[in-house]
Design a protein around this motif. Structure first.
Motif, PDB file in Angstrom:
ATOM      1  N   PRO B  70     -33.524   4.080   2.749  1.00 19.93           N
ATOM      2  CA  PRO B  70     -34.714   4.314   2.380  1.00 19.93           C
ATOM      3  C   PRO B  70     -35.233   2.938   1.589  1.00 19.93           C
ATOM      4  O   PRO B  70     -34.664   2.658   0.375  1.00 19.93           O
ATOM      5  CB  PRO B  70     -34.919   5.400   1.768  1.00 19.93           C
ATOM      6  CG  PRO B  70     -33.890   6.313   2.263  1.00 19.93           C
ATOM      7  CD  PRO B  70     -32.708   5.477   2.793  1.00 19.93           C
ATOM      8  N   ARG B  72     -37.844   2.393  -0.288  1.00 21.25           N
ATOM      9  CA  ARG B  72     -38.557   2.242  -1.792  1.00 21.25           C
ATOM     10  C   ARG B  72     -37.262   2.847  -2.864  1.00 21.25           C
ATOM     11  O   ARG B  72     -37.357   2.274  -3.760  1.00 21.25           O
ATOM     12  CB  ARG B  72     -39.566   3.521  -1.740  1.00 21.25           C
ATOM     13  CG  ARG B  72     -40.244   3.497  -3.290  1.00 21.25           C
ATOM     14  CD  ARG B  72     -41.223   4.503  -3.080  1.00 21.25           C
ATOM     15  NE  ARG B  72     -41.574   5.169  -4.409  1.00 21.25           N
ATOM     16  CZ  ARG B  72     -41.999   6.227  -4.568  1.00 21.25           C
ATOM     17  NH1 ARG B  72     -42.454   7.004  -3.901  1.00 21.25           N
ATOM     18  NH2 ARG B  72     -42.309   6.374  -6.090  1.00 21.25           N
ATOM     19  N   LEU B  73     -36.668   3.418  -2.243  1.00 22.53           N
ATOM     20  CA  LEU B  73     -35.522   4.089  -3.536  1.00 22.53           C
ATOM     21  C   LEU B  73     -34.448   3.024  -3.877  1.00 22.53           C
ATOM     22  O   LEU B  73     -34.022   2.854  -4.604  1.00 22.53           O
ATOM     23  CB  LEU B  73     -34.690   5.300  -2.755  1.00 22.53           C
ATOM     24  CG  LEU B  73     -33.638   5.985  -3.344  1.00 22.53           C
ATOM     25  CD1 LEU B  73     -33.833   6.496  -4.658  1.00 22.53           C
ATOM     26  CD2 LEU B  73     -32.803   6.896  -2.541  1.00 22.53           C
ATOM     27  N   ASP B  76     -36.180   0.482  -5.845  1.00 23.26           N
ATOM     28  CA  ASP B  76     -36.441   0.975  -7.205  1.00 23.26           C
ATOM     29  C   ASP B  76     -34.971   1.020  -7.943  1.00 23.26           C
ATOM     30  O   ASP B  76     -34.973   0.896  -9.252  1.00 23.26           O
ATOM     31  CB  ASP B  76     -37.056   2.309  -7.336  1.00 23.26           C
ATOM     32  CG  ASP B  76     -38.576   2.383  -7.005  1.00 23.26           C
ATOM     33  OD1 ASP B  76     -38.940   1.227  -6.648  1.00 23.26           O
ATOM     34  OD2 ASP B  76     -39.013   3.322  -6.652  1.00 23.26           O
ATOM     35  N   ILE B 106     -26.408   6.384  -1.217  1.00 26.84           N
ATOM     36  CA  ILE B 106     -27.652   6.437  -0.263  1.00 26.84           C
ATOM     37  C   ILE B 106     -27.369   6.773   1.177  1.00 26.84           C
ATOM     38  O   ILE B 106     -26.550   6.084   1.609  1.00 26.84           O
ATOM     39  CB  ILE B 106     -28.402   5.305  -0.815  1.00 26.84           C
ATOM     40  CG1 ILE B 106     -28.785   5.024  -2.222  1.00 26.84           C
ATOM     41  CG2 ILE B 106     -29.805   5.358   0.106  1.00 26.84           C
ATOM     42  CD1 ILE B 106     -29.817   4.019  -2.451  1.00 26.84           C
ATOM     43  N   ASN B 107     -28.182   7.625   1.706  1.00 29.59           N
ATOM     44  CA  ASN B 107     -27.813   8.304   3.063  1.00 29.59           C
ATOM     45  C   ASN B 107     -28.678   7.204   3.816  1.00 29.59           C
ATOM     46  O   ASN B 107     -29.639   7.153   3.730  1.00 29.59           O
ATOM     47  CB  ASN B 107     -28.183   9.654   3.072  1.00 29.59           C
ATOM     48  CG  ASN B 107     -27.381  10.664   2.479  1.00 29.59           C
ATOM     49  OD1 ASN B 107     -26.276  10.476   2.060  1.00 29.59           O
ATOM     50  ND2 ASN B 107     -28.189  11.712   1.945  1.00 29.59           N
TER      51      ASN B 107
END
Lengths: 363, 363
Positions: B70, B72-73, B76, B106-107
């Protein structure tokens, strides 16, 4: 009305007062500012019926008078004018504003229709240094509630307790308490947090002593040539002191900047869970670590070195932790709690005059 | 995948590409960025199917691999980490990101599912200085339309005419035309303004020559180690040249800052009338004056000194005038028109390589 005023002074006064004029109010005149000559000076004022702000500025007055004009237009217009002298002339209900290169007419509404807040006849008065009051309000006001369903929680509770003066705010999820020093008079008033926000904006422009006067219904803050009057909130403030733990099973002292950073990073993984993060203090590892899990996205663990007594964990809303850390003084923070069910306390490691209390989340 | 990269490089690359990853797309993988080892370097890429951006950064690679996570994650998270070395390790579809104090998982979604834009096999190529391209785009791109009903107007028209290279954009209310100098090849392409906006953001970080390659379907901009590919817009650009007046009955030369200021002040009184202001050029008074009327609120006249030939008035949308003035060069502006019905032209007084044309309003 026929007068001259500098663009700088008029623009500054409009900047102070125009913000509380409100176009969404049912009473159209409340979208206006009042412009009025008083004793050879010019008064600029606005009110939303709960709060009134008045700014008095110097002016060369050839003719007395008063009018109200739309606040936003007047402020935007005057702030766009070049610096220098502005002439204001009233002809019937039309305010003529002119400089060398600009001529403008703004349609007004009679000043007689403008609501006036009652004066404080004979109240208790005290004084406080502007910068001390500003700092204290910044530390407290953010914890007040904006939910009108419980009006007392939308206020800042200013009161004396065992010879000291305190300011307190809470929205029942977190609480901020600031001690302003000793005070011999007994005091007990509940000032709307919105008025305190307006006062903060005024204090950022003035570095002067603030005179505070109140009676049972209203409070008046006087800073330089600006006055802010606010209606007090009625009702009994909750007995908050019994919610603050006095002793702690676990306490950690660490760098505030590091706790801010690991909280921020952890909060990225806590978006799915409404900001829920679990903070662990570990005596043996001499560290505080924060764990957050987003079932879809992934998970994160971040840690920072700390001096820890006791040990254990607590689950908190990361936003409240960040809000609290942001208003603390000093480089080091003391973070203390008693297991997962009691509120935790954040404070600066080197001072005792400010506490930030956060209720835990169920984990 | 098993590699090390600096936080600075990874954060910068994510900043370049992550913006075009879009969570609102129906294809969930388009909310992700692609992270992929290629020839001992690390490629960070994203696409929205119309535009693709790729940023290649240095990396110490112990194991090859690719994954999407992802956007955005990831952005950030990495931008919140302290500077220093970050380790990325892929275990099945889970990306482990770790530093000294932070461990995160993170997946991801398989890189094989990520859409790839077709390569430009064999196209026309030319080069332009980064800062010249940046300046030109800033002057033009704001005039493009955002209305998808007429796709050609959402593009920047890059083309040659009589031996010169031009960039043009118009939303049919205003038009901006920039001449970039002579060019011997014939060129004719319509690049989405959104891609040009993304290119502008990239150019603000790189001060290098830009290599541009295009075929019938796509254009590729290469700046340093960043590549932006955009799908070209199909269709015939309007024959805009016949809309630009060549001679003028009225022309005024004045200080750009003064025209900006009187336009801004006048626009305050033009809010009720959708920004409508009337500009008058007066030869005898040697001034340009702007009049705006708000029937409810009042009215305003503001003027500035000017060298005027001819004389007369035109009614324009104040926002378009301000947009045009903002992207002009130099201290002096030349403002020219032919009565109330033909478009007016704004240009810098001392150069001819940029025109800003505004259609009049009915007055």
């Amino acid at each position: 009305m026929d007068l001259q005023v500098t663009q700088e002074n008029l623009s500054k006064a409009l900047g102070t007062v125009a913000r509380i004029a409100n176009t969404r109010n049912t009473l159209p005149i409340l979208a206006n500012v009042l412009i009025k000559t008083v004793n050879n000076r010019l008064t600029i004022a606005a009110t939303n019926l709960d709060i009134a702000i008045t700014h008095v500025i110097g002016s060369k007055i050839a003719g007395e008078g008063a009018i109200t004009v739309p606040a936003r237009l007047m402020q935007d217009f005057v702030s766009s004018l070049p610096s220098g002298v502005i002439t204001l002339k009233l002809e019937e209900q039309r305010l003529h504003i002119s400089t060398d290169k600009y001529q403008s007419v703004i349609n007004g509404i009679s000043a007689e229709e403008y609501p006036v807040m009652p004066a404080i006849a004979d109240g208790q008065n005290w004084k406080v240094a502007g910068q001390q009051l500003r700092k204290s309000l910044q530390q407290v006001v953010g914890a007040a509630s904006s939910d009108e369903a419980r009006p007392v929680l939308t206020g800042v509770y200013v009161h004396t307790h065992e010879g000291s003066l305190y300011m307190v705010a809470t929205d029942s999820y977190r609480l901020a308490e600031k001690r302003l020093g000793t005070n011999k008079d007994t005091m007990n008033l509940l000032v709307p947090a919105t008025a305190m926000q307006d006062l903060l904006r005024i204090l950022s422009d003035f570095d002067e002593e603030v005179s505070i006067t109140h009676d049972d219904q209203q409070v008046l803050f006087r800073v330089g040539t600006v006055e802010l009057v606010a209606r007090l909130i009625e009702g009994q403030y909750p007995d908050y002191r019994r919610l603050i733990p006095k002793e702690f099973a676990t306490s950690a002292k660490l760098k505030r900047a590091e706790l801010v950073n690991i909280t921020k990073v952890s909060s990225l993984f806590a978006r799915e869970s409404a900001g829920s993060i679990t903070i662990e203090a570990d005596n043996k590892a001499a560290q505080v670590s924060i764990r957050s899990i987003a079932s879809q996205l992934g998970e994160n663990t971040a840690s920072a070195s700390a001096e820890v007594t006791g040990g254990g964990g607590i689950t908190l809303n990361s936003r409240y932790v960040l809000d609290g850390l942001q208003v603390l003084d000093g480089d080091d923070v003391q973070f203390s709690f008693n297991g997962k069910l009691e509120p935790c306390v954040l404070k600066a490691a080197n001072t005792d005059d400010y506490l930030h209390v956060i209720m835990p989340l169920k984990s």
